[in-house]
Structure formats: structure tokens, C-alpha cells
Write an enzyme that holds these catalytic residues in place. Sequence first.
Site, PDB file in Angstrom:
ATOM      1  CE  LYS A  50       1.015  10.022   6.955  1.00  0.00           C
ATOM      2  NZ  LYS A  50       1.163   8.716   7.597  1.00  0.00           N
ATOM      3  CD  GLN A  94       1.903   5.489   6.073  1.00  0.00           C
ATOM      4  OE1 GLN A  94       2.361   6.468   6.666  1.00  0.00           O
ATOM      5  NE2 GLN A  94       0.622   5.341   5.858  1.00  0.00           N
ATOM      6  CG  ASP A 117       2.226   7.477  13.447  1.00  0.00           C
ATOM      7  OD1 ASP A 117       1.378   8.205  12.915  1.00  0.00           O
ATOM      8  OD2 ASP A 117       2.972   6.709  12.814  1.00  0.00           O
TER       9      ASP A 117
HETATM   10  N1  GUN Z   1      -1.377   3.998   8.012  1.00  0.00           N
HETATM   11  C1  GUN Z   1      -2.605   4.534   7.943  1.00  0.00           C
HETATM   12  N2  GUN Z   1      -2.721   5.583   8.794  1.00  0.00           N
HETATM   13  C2  GUN Z   1      -1.533   5.708   9.419  1.00  0.00           C
HETATM   14  C3  GUN Z   1      -1.035   6.611  10.396  1.00  0.00           C
HETATM   15  O1  GUN Z   1      -1.716   7.510  10.890  1.00  0.00           O
HETATM   16  N3  GUN Z   1       0.255   6.407  10.775  1.00  0.00           N
HETATM   17  C4  GUN Z   1       1.022   5.410  10.270  1.00  0.00           C
HETATM   18  N4  GUN Z   1       2.259   5.288  10.715  1.00  0.00           N
HETATM   19  N5  GUN Z   1       0.578   4.555   9.363  1.00  0.00           N
HETATM   20  C5  GUN Z   1      -0.684   4.713   8.934  1.00  0.00           C
END
Ligand code: GUN
Length: 279
Positions: A50, A94, A117
Site C-alpha cells: 500500500k 490495518q 476503508d
Molecule cells: N486486512 C485485510 N484486508 C484489509 C483491508 O482492506 N483494510 C484493512 N484496514 N485491513 C485489512
Amino acid sequence: MIIDGKKLSIEFIKEVKEEVETLKKQGKSIGLSVILIGEYPPSLIYVKNKEKKAKEAGIISEVIKYPNEVSENEVLNKIEELNQNSKVSGILVQLPLPGHIKKEKIINAINPLKDVDGFHPINVGNLASGTNAITPCTPLGCLYLIKSVENNLEGKHAVILGRSNLNGKPMAQLLLKENCTVTITHSKTKDLKSECKKADILVAAVGVKELVKGDWIKKGAIVIDVGINKSNGKIIGDVEFDSSKVMAKAITPVPGGVGPMTIACLLKNTLECFKKTSL
Ligand code: GUN
């Protein structure tokens, strides 16, 4: 046809980058702050990707790392600081979180306008009511992948495997908005195979290695595989690829399908959050 998520994501990121550059010329800057708690190996990889892609798009990205033992209060204080910081357009915590930190409490603390998100209840509610929501990145990426094959989804029967807040539920909302007839299946569904066999669009998001076999797929279906499962050092999806690709009209590979589009949509969402808070 194999749907090339990597290629589509490169086009998306290029578009974001162009817009970010235009904004930069106007003296604006777009920032993404990612909070990472602990050392869960998949999270370390996701967050690294990311950060790398955000930088490629010209977004100022910072990763705030905490040890597994960090207190809930310390994280909540950091979120409040980021909420107040006008240089931060998007905040992402996350998941998964350590057991002593309540996911709902953390998500609810994020300013909904900075919630890249789309997990905050306000954004979940806006998506459900069909209005102006920040949409979770993975299902949004899946929708773009589906629409790269077929733009008009009206009347299609979409079947989703999995009912998670991250994927299954928002995916259903997005496909409903496209006028699909939507079935959500899950671990208690009776006769999963016959439900899947009805799908014009099949989205698998359950985290079970190669659960979906070729003979579960209707001839000519669009198959989207959200699964990321480790098997003998390889990453495989929730769909058995070789037996399914001969049935499907179009199918995403793992890796190289949904994953890159999730990140591309995160960058798109960051830009959208910037517009909501700063323009
Ligand atoms: N963990 C796995 N996928 C995601 C996501 O799309 N966003 C976040 N914040 N954590 C994750």
C-alpha cells in the site's frame, strides 16, 4: 479470458497520479496514514505494498507502527491526532487487530470523511442506502474487474461466497446497485455447489483454498476470486483455477487479480477523501 487485475490497476493508479499531480500544482497535498499493529506477516506485506503504490501515485504516505502490546487508548489518541491533521486525507488501520483492542471502537474513532476503508458505520450505512459512500476497497476493485468484462450487469444473478463486513456484505450492496439479483452464501448455506451453479457472476471471498471447483461454475460466468491462501509456499485462491477457467467466460487469477485492484481503489478512495475534506 483471464482478467488482468495488474494491468487494470496500473491504469487506475495512472489516473490517480495525474489528478494528484494537478492538485500538487495548486499547492495541495494528499496524505495517507496507515496504522499497523503487531507483526502479522500478511499485514506486513499488504501495508508495504500500500505504501509503495501510494508513493508511486504521489500520495504522501506514512506508516505508524506499534508493537502488539500497544494500548487501545494510545491508538485512539493517534487516530484523534490524525483526524485533526489537515495534511492527512485518509486513515487506515490495518486489520486484524490484537485481541485486547476492540475493532469497532477503533473504526468508529476514525473521521468518516477520512475513512479510506469505508468501514465506519456512517459509510456502511451510506453504502446500504445507496448514497455517496466511501466504499470498501476490495469489493470496489471486484466491481471494476467485473465491469471490465461486462458493463451492464442488470438482471444478472450474482452469487457471493462469504458474508464478511470487509467483502461479502459490501459486495452485495454494490451488485444490488447495479441491478443484479444477489445471493449471499456462507458456511451454513445448504448445497453451496447448486447455489454457485446459478451464478452469472460469482465472487468467492471465504478464505478456503480452492473451495470452488470447475463443476460449480455455470458456463459463461464471470468469476472473481478474492481468496489469498498459502499452500506449499504458493499463493492460491478460493477457486480451483484450471478446472474453472474452462467454464468461465472470464476469471481473475491469484495473484494478479483482485489484490492489485484493492490497492488501486485504496488510492482512489484516498483522493476521494481528500476531496471531501479539502475542496
Ligand atoms: N486486512 C485485510 N484486508 C484489509 C483491508 O482492506 N483494510 C484493512 N484496514 N485491513 C485489512
